[in-house]
Design an enzyme around this catalytic site. Structure first.
Site, PDB file in Angstrom:
ATOM      1  N   HIS A  17       0.813  -1.192  -0.105  1.00  0.00           N
ATOM      2  CA  HIS A  17      -0.120  -0.056   0.016  1.00  0.00           C
ATOM      3  C   HIS A  17       0.974   1.291  -0.052  1.00  0.00           C
ATOM      4  O   HIS A  17       0.469   2.238  -0.923  1.00  0.00           O
ATOM      5  CB  HIS A  17      -1.007   0.060   1.111  1.00  0.00           C
ATOM      6  CG  HIS A  17      -1.938  -1.179   1.459  1.00  0.00           C
ATOM      7  ND1 HIS A  17      -3.306  -0.731   1.197  1.00  0.00           N
ATOM      8  CD2 HIS A  17      -1.689  -2.340   1.355  1.00  0.00           C
ATOM      9  CE1 HIS A  17      -4.201  -2.005   1.024  1.00  0.00           C
ATOM     10  NE2 HIS A  17      -3.125  -2.923   1.208  1.00  0.00           N
ATOM     11  N   ASP A 113      -5.499   5.755   1.308  1.00  0.00           N
ATOM     12  CA  ASP A 113      -5.846   4.668   0.954  1.00  0.00           C
ATOM     13  C   ASP A 113      -7.310   4.073   1.196  1.00  0.00           C
ATOM     14  O   ASP A 113      -7.813   4.713   2.066  1.00  0.00           O
ATOM     15  CB  ASP A 113      -4.760   3.665   1.876  1.00  0.00           C
ATOM     16  CG  ASP A 113      -4.718   2.417   1.426  1.00  0.00           C
ATOM     17  OD1 ASP A 113      -5.742   1.551   1.614  1.00  0.00           O
ATOM     18  OD2 ASP A 113      -3.718   1.818   0.847  1.00  0.00           O
ATOM     19  N   GLN A 344      12.363  -5.944  -6.071  1.00  0.00           N
ATOM     20  CA  GLN A 344      11.791  -6.788  -6.911  1.00  0.00           C
ATOM     21  C   GLN A 344      11.557  -6.477  -8.489  1.00  0.00           C
ATOM     22  O   GLN A 344      11.800  -7.146  -9.386  1.00  0.00           O
ATOM     23  CB  GLN A 344      10.289  -7.019  -6.427  1.00  0.00           C
ATOM     24  CG  GLN A 344       9.505  -7.962  -7.247  1.00  0.00           C
ATOM     25  CD  GLN A 344       8.360  -8.723  -6.483  1.00  0.00           C
ATOM     26  OE1 GLN A 344       8.439  -9.485  -5.625  1.00  0.00           O
ATOM     27  NE2 GLN A 344       7.064  -7.903  -6.743  1.00  0.00           N
ATOM     28  N   HIS A 359       2.641 -14.572  -4.854  1.00  0.00           N
ATOM     29  CA  HIS A 359       1.420 -14.801  -4.059  1.00  0.00           C
ATOM     30  C   HIS A 359       0.177 -14.081  -4.791  1.00  0.00           C
ATOM     31  O   HIS A 359      -0.730 -14.040  -4.213  1.00  0.00           O
ATOM     32  CB  HIS A 359       1.577 -14.329  -2.649  1.00  0.00           C
ATOM     33  CG  HIS A 359       1.799 -12.861  -2.613  1.00  0.00           C
ATOM     34  ND1 HIS A 359       2.700 -12.327  -3.359  1.00  0.00           N
ATOM     35  CD2 HIS A 359       1.654 -11.718  -1.954  1.00  0.00           C
ATOM     36  CE1 HIS A 359       3.233 -10.995  -3.129  1.00  0.00           C
ATOM     37  NE2 HIS A 359       2.038 -10.616  -2.363  1.00  0.00           N
ATOM     38  N   TRP A 362      -1.471  -7.595  -5.768  1.00  0.00           N
ATOM     39  CA  TRP A 362      -1.627  -6.630  -6.849  1.00  0.00           C
ATOM     40  C   TRP A 362      -0.441  -5.854  -7.238  1.00  0.00           C
ATOM     41  O   TRP A 362      -0.161  -5.794  -8.616  1.00  0.00           O
ATOM     42  CB  TRP A 362      -2.611  -5.656  -6.744  1.00  0.00           C
ATOM     43  CG  TRP A 362      -3.027  -5.116  -7.763  1.00  0.00           C
ATOM     44  CD1 TRP A 362      -3.035  -3.610  -8.322  1.00  0.00           C
ATOM     45  CD2 TRP A 362      -3.586  -5.604  -9.156  1.00  0.00           C
ATOM     46  NE1 TRP A 362      -3.359  -3.276  -9.487  1.00  0.00           N
ATOM     47  CE2 TRP A 362      -3.919  -4.330 -10.065  1.00  0.00           C
ATOM     48  CE3 TRP A 362      -3.764  -6.842  -9.602  1.00  0.00           C
ATOM     49  CZ2 TRP A 362      -4.530  -4.582 -11.219  1.00  0.00           C
ATOM     50  CZ3 TRP A 362      -4.471  -6.995 -11.040  1.00  0.00           C
ATOM     51  CH2 TRP A 362      -4.794  -5.933 -11.780  1.00  0.00           C
ATOM     52  N   SER A 364       2.730  -7.154  -7.041  1.00  0.00           N
ATOM     53  CA  SER A 364       3.482  -8.198  -7.447  1.00  0.00           C
ATOM     54  C   SER A 364       2.903  -8.564  -9.074  1.00  0.00           C
ATOM     55  O   SER A 364       3.697  -8.671 -10.012  1.00  0.00           O
ATOM     56  CB  SER A 364       3.784  -9.096  -6.722  1.00  0.00           C
ATOM     57  OG  SER A 364       4.573  -8.865  -5.907  1.00  0.00           O
ATOM     58  N   GLN A 384      -5.789 -11.599  -3.580  1.00  0.00           N
ATOM     59  CA  GLN A 384      -4.916 -12.465  -4.201  1.00  0.00           C
ATOM     60  C   GLN A 384      -5.605 -13.510  -5.020  1.00  0.00           C
ATOM     61  O   GLN A 384      -5.245 -13.905  -6.063  1.00  0.00           O
ATOM     62  CB  GLN A 384      -3.601 -13.078  -3.542  1.00  0.00           C
ATOM     63  CG  GLN A 384      -2.998 -11.767  -2.781  1.00  0.00           C
ATOM     64  CD  GLN A 384      -2.049 -12.104  -1.548  1.00  0.00           C
ATOM     65  OE1 GLN A 384      -1.840 -13.399  -1.329  1.00  0.00           O
ATOM     66  NE2 GLN A 384      -1.575 -11.266  -0.848  1.00  0.00           N
TER      67      GLN A 384
END
Length: 465
Positions: A17, A113, A344, A359, A362, A364, A384
């Protein structure tokens, strides 16, 4: 006094987030906005300790502020207490920012958020426009919007624990606008409860009834990817701005863990498209048995792999590094590298990476799409399951691993991804989606145009979106 608009950005204190909203904040800052980015004090300290990230210090017209809030559990004990706790902390922060002696202009807009329902009341109290930021994809967002109807139709909560395994989760859900071929099992995991008072389920219903009160909604996605549901959402919600993938617009991020840069050197020594990257994100928790099954599955595939095993990944090992059995480490024989965290996006874009065992958070998922990589999907929690469904069944670039993971299945799916016919199809689809993602952020792309529109609205209309 500086006439620039001043946007306050308030992320939920979880890594995914924070990073997505931070990228948006940096984009707005580069377009002439004053930004105040608000962390929990403990969260900010943790990020600075792990990375010392200079982007998390005050710079010209970009300010970091902290609120004293005791987070406790992700899902709070009491929604009213949770909202009130944050509202009190927010009032204190706003008093500080609105002090007449401050050299910074007053806040003109709040972007929070979607999790933070207190922000709607806060914006109204201070007579500020409020914008909801979604770190979820649009399909997941729409799913959450319909949790209340699932209850009204008697579909949830489940009648018994047996409904988890007796085929009930295969019940078709064919009435959510813009979403086809969906079953109960494909909706966010909070539907898998037998308790009508389940905190997580009721928390999400509470949150998503609030979004109708916002001035606008910003979603980290792009139109080609989730167009059907975005069209349906546009008919029922305030104005929606799709501005993703944010990772392609901005490389600004932060980390809760110290990042290992040596893994990039290790990848440099590998052949192109020869390595499986494995990372279950910042929240997922595996049992020791699941970790072992994944480990043997990776080893037995006989392909190279880079595996991120952070502290806390395995249940009961929160305070220490996870250590795999010696037998598995011997069998790896130089083909696998295990480290605690990495950058990443850089790993995914490395030419040696062939696929992503994920996993399906969102961020990723979008980062894998942006890198043109097929996915092996092991969804753990929340949205997920929904992301996994679309990656595997609708977008054609993934295969799912059952939650009760078995080494033989992991091995067979890795081999299929690396050299099978299905793997070839997935790679082709992944590259097609990558092209779509890059098209969206080009100057005349849908996300770029939406970002421009959002910037103009915020610049021209200080009192409303």
């Amino acid at each position: 006094m500086d006439s620039k608009p001043h946007v306050m950005c308030i992320p939920f204190p979880a890594q995914g987030h924070i990073n997505s909203l931070l990228k948006l904040a940096k984009l707005l800052h580069s377009n002439g906005f004053i930004i105040t980015f608000v962390h929990n004090k403990s969260t900010h300290s943790r990020i600075l300790k792990s990375s010392g990230d200079s982007s998390l210090h005050d710079s010209h017209d970009f300010y970091i502020q902290t609120m004293e809030v005791d987070e406790g559990e992700i899902v709070p004990f009491s929604l009213a207490t949770y909202d009130n706790m944050r509202l009190i902390a927010f009032r204190s922060l706003m008093s500080k920012l609105n002090d007449p002696s401050s050299s910074v202009p007053p806040v003109t807009c709040i972007i929070s958020d979607f999790v933070f329902s207190f922000a709607y009341e806060a914006a109204a109290e201070f007579q500020l426009p409020h914008v909801t930021f979604s770190s979820l994809g649009a399909f997941s967002f729409m799913s959450f919007l319909h949790f209340k109807q699932l209850i009204e139709q008697g579909l949830i909560p489940l009648k018994s624990e047996g409904d988890l395994t007796n085929g009930y989760l295969d019940t078709p859900i064919d009435w959510i606008p813009g979403m086809k071929n969906i079953h109960l099992k494909d909706l966010p995991s909070f539907v898998r409860t037998t308790d009508p008072n389940d905190l997580a389920l009721n928390f999400m219903i509470h949150i998503f009834q609030k979004v109708f009160q916002t001035s606008a909604i910003i979603i980290n996605t792009f139109d080609d990817l989730e167009g059907t549901v975005l069209q349906a959402m546009a008919e029922m919600l305030p104005p929606i701005y799709t501005v993703g993938p944010l990772s392609l617009f901005s490389d600004h991020g932060s980390s809760f863990w110290k990042e290992d840069m040596n893994c990039l050197e290790w990848l440099d020594g590998k052949l192109p498209k020869s390595v499986i990257y494995v990372n279950f994100g910042s929240i997922a928790v595996l049992t020791k048995e699941q970790l072992t099954e994944f480990a043997w599955g990776l080893v037995d595939s006989e392909h190279d792999f880079l595996w991120i095993i952070r502290q806390g990944l395995v249940k009961g090992d929160q305070e220490s590094d996870v250590v795999l059995p010696e037998e598995i480490l011997r069998e790896m024989n130089g083909r696998g590298l295990i480290t605690s965290w990495c950058q990443q996006e850089k790993v995914l874009s490395h030419p040696s990476i062939a696929g992503f065992l994920t996993h399906n958070g969102w961020n990723s998922t979008l980062e894998s799409i942006s890198a043109g990589l097929p996915m092996l999907c092991w969804p753990y929690y929340a949205d997920q399951q929904t992301n996994c469904h679309y990656v595997c069944k609708e977008w054609g670039m993934g295969m799912e691993i059952e939650h009760d993971v078995k080494r033989e299945k992991v091995t067979s799916l890795i081999k299929e991804l690396m050299g099978g016919e299905k793997g070839k199809e997935m790679k082709e689809k992944a590259l097609e989606w990558k092209e779509c993602a890059f098209r969206a952020i080009k100057e005349d792309g849908s996300s770029s145009l939406n970002l421009d529109k959002l910037v103009k609205e915020l610049l021209q209309r200080r009192d409303a979106i």
